[in-house]
Design a protein around this motif. Sequence first.
Motif, PDB file in Angstrom:
ATOM      1  N   UNK A 136      82.812  42.567  93.520  1.00 56.97           N
ATOM      2  CA  UNK A 136      82.902  42.305  92.085  1.00 56.97           C
ATOM      3  C   UNK A 136      84.279  41.809  91.663  1.00 56.97           C
ATOM      4  N   UNK A 137      85.187  41.663  92.595  1.00 59.58           N
ATOM      5  CA  UNK A 137      86.529  41.213  92.246  1.00 59.58           C
ATOM      6  C   UNK A 137      86.530  39.736  91.888  1.00 59.58           C
ATOM      7  N   UNK A 138      87.278  39.387  90.864  1.00 55.34           N
ATOM      8  CA  UNK A 138      87.290  38.036  90.326  1.00 55.34           C
ATOM      9  C   UNK A 138      88.058  37.080  91.242  1.00 55.34           C
ATOM     10  N   UNK A 139      87.591  35.833  91.289  1.00 55.91           N
ATOM     11  CA  UNK A 139      88.306  34.802  92.032  1.00 55.91           C
ATOM     12  C   UNK A 139      89.218  34.049  91.067  1.00 55.91           C
ATOM     13  N   UNK A 140      90.401  33.703  91.541  1.00 55.10           N
ATOM     14  CA  UNK A 140      91.389  33.094  90.655  1.00 55.10           C
ATOM     15  C   UNK A 140      92.246  32.085  91.417  1.00 55.10           C
ATOM     16  N   UNK A 141      92.851  31.179  90.645  1.00 58.35           N
ATOM     17  CA  UNK A 141      93.740  30.158  91.204  1.00 58.35           C
ATOM     18  C   UNK A 141      94.913  29.981  90.259  1.00 58.35           C
ATOM     19  N   UNK A 142      96.105  29.833  90.821  1.00 65.67           N
ATOM     20  CA  UNK A 142      97.293  29.535  90.033  1.00 65.67           C
ATOM     21  C   UNK A 142      97.744  28.119  90.386  1.00 65.67           C
ATOM     22  N   UNK A 170      92.608  35.521  95.414  1.00 69.53           N
ATOM     23  CA  UNK A 170      93.272  34.230  95.310  1.00 69.53           C
ATOM     24  C   UNK A 170      92.535  33.240  96.210  1.00 69.53           C
ATOM     25  N   UNK A 171      91.894  32.242  95.609  1.00 68.96           N
ATOM     26  CA  UNK A 171      91.092  31.310  96.408  1.00 68.96           C
ATOM     27  C   UNK A 171      91.950  30.496  97.365  1.00 68.96           C
ATOM     28  N   UNK A 172      93.269  30.415  97.100  1.00 68.38           N
ATOM     29  CA  UNK A 172      94.160  29.648  97.966  1.00 68.38           C
ATOM     30  C   UNK A 172      94.813  30.513  99.040  1.00 68.38           C
ATOM     31  N   UNK A 173      94.447  31.791  99.087  1.00 63.07           N
ATOM     32  CA  UNK A 173      95.004  32.661 100.125  1.00 63.07           C
ATOM     33  C   UNK A 173      94.661  32.075 101.493  1.00 63.07           C
ATOM     34  N   UNK A 174      95.619  32.160 102.399  1.00 67.52           N
ATOM     35  CA  UNK A 174      95.409  31.571 103.711  1.00 67.52           C
ATOM     36  C   UNK A 174      96.064  30.214 103.853  1.00 67.52           C
ATOM     37  N   UNK A 192      87.098  28.565  91.388  1.00 62.51           N
ATOM     38  CA  UNK A 192      87.483  29.917  90.956  1.00 62.51           C
ATOM     39  C   UNK A 192      86.972  30.245  89.556  1.00 62.51           C
ATOM     40  N   UNK A 193      86.743  31.520  89.324  1.00 59.36           N
ATOM     41  CA  UNK A 193      86.281  31.961  87.999  1.00 59.36           C
ATOM     42  C   UNK A 193      87.377  31.823  86.951  1.00 59.36           C
ATOM     43  N   UNK A 194      88.626  31.983  87.376  1.00 65.76           N
ATOM     44  CA  UNK A 194      89.761  31.901  86.458  1.00 65.76           C
ATOM     45  C   UNK A 194      90.822  30.977  87.039  1.00 65.76           C
ATOM     46  N   UNK A 195      91.430  30.178  86.176  1.00 60.80           N
ATOM     47  CA  UNK A 195      92.546  29.326  86.578  1.00 60.80           C
ATOM     48  C   UNK A 195      93.724  29.610  85.661  1.00 60.80           C
ATOM     49  N   UNK A 196      94.859  29.871  86.259  1.00 65.64           N
ATOM     50  CA  UNK A 196      96.101  30.091  85.522  1.00 65.64           C
ATOM     51  C   UNK A 196      97.046  28.935  85.835  1.00 65.64           C
TER      52      UNK A 196
END
Length: 236
Positions: A136-142, A170-174, A192-196
Amino acid sequence: MIAWRKKENKNEGRPYVYANPQLKNYPLIGEARGNDDPEKIIEVNPQVILKASMIGQAAAPTATEADTLQDKTGIPVVAFPYGSLNNETQKAEVYSSLRIMGEAVGKQERAEEVISYINATMQDLENRTADIPESERKTAYIGGVGMAGAHGIIATEPAYSPFLWVNAKNVAAGMGTEHADIAKEALVDWDPEYIFIDVGTLQLGNEGAIGELKNDTSLAGLSAVKNKKSLWSNPL
């Protein structure tokens, strides 16, 4: 405190100016990225100069630059690492630097208050989100993360610490641990569900990464864009 840069710009793109707009009215003493102007520093007549290293800069060059600036101005220069909150080693540098600054200006108690606040805030975020199930953890990108200048949407930070504090994915992890550039196609695939967005991207003009999210048709299908979960942020 003295502003490093002084430039009239509708979109400042500088987080510290948003937080402290009065800095725009302070005297100019140098340029971006640590380019000191000894003559201008002398004009404002400080009792001490606090000089932080650039992110990732080794201690030796910083010390040499501090010695040079001290020789040119005749004013004591206290140098310290910039640090970050990305890992325990760099966090220790931040705390050490805060204590060094506190000692230099006679504000040791205030330095400890700031350190305690940072620790308490990180722990509070962890406590609020630690029980969220992995599924259930949200996916996000900065995106638009600055590094030696402003960048567009593809510039990111794979180990962005605020995502770790709130147990977001963090979708960019790795992609490494430091600053990285990705392909736009990868961002679309990750969706990602959220973009910052780092507000510093505004310095590029045309709203930088924000403008890309608004106007780039290849990004229009992103869930965060369609669901209006794209936020303009200030990375640490």
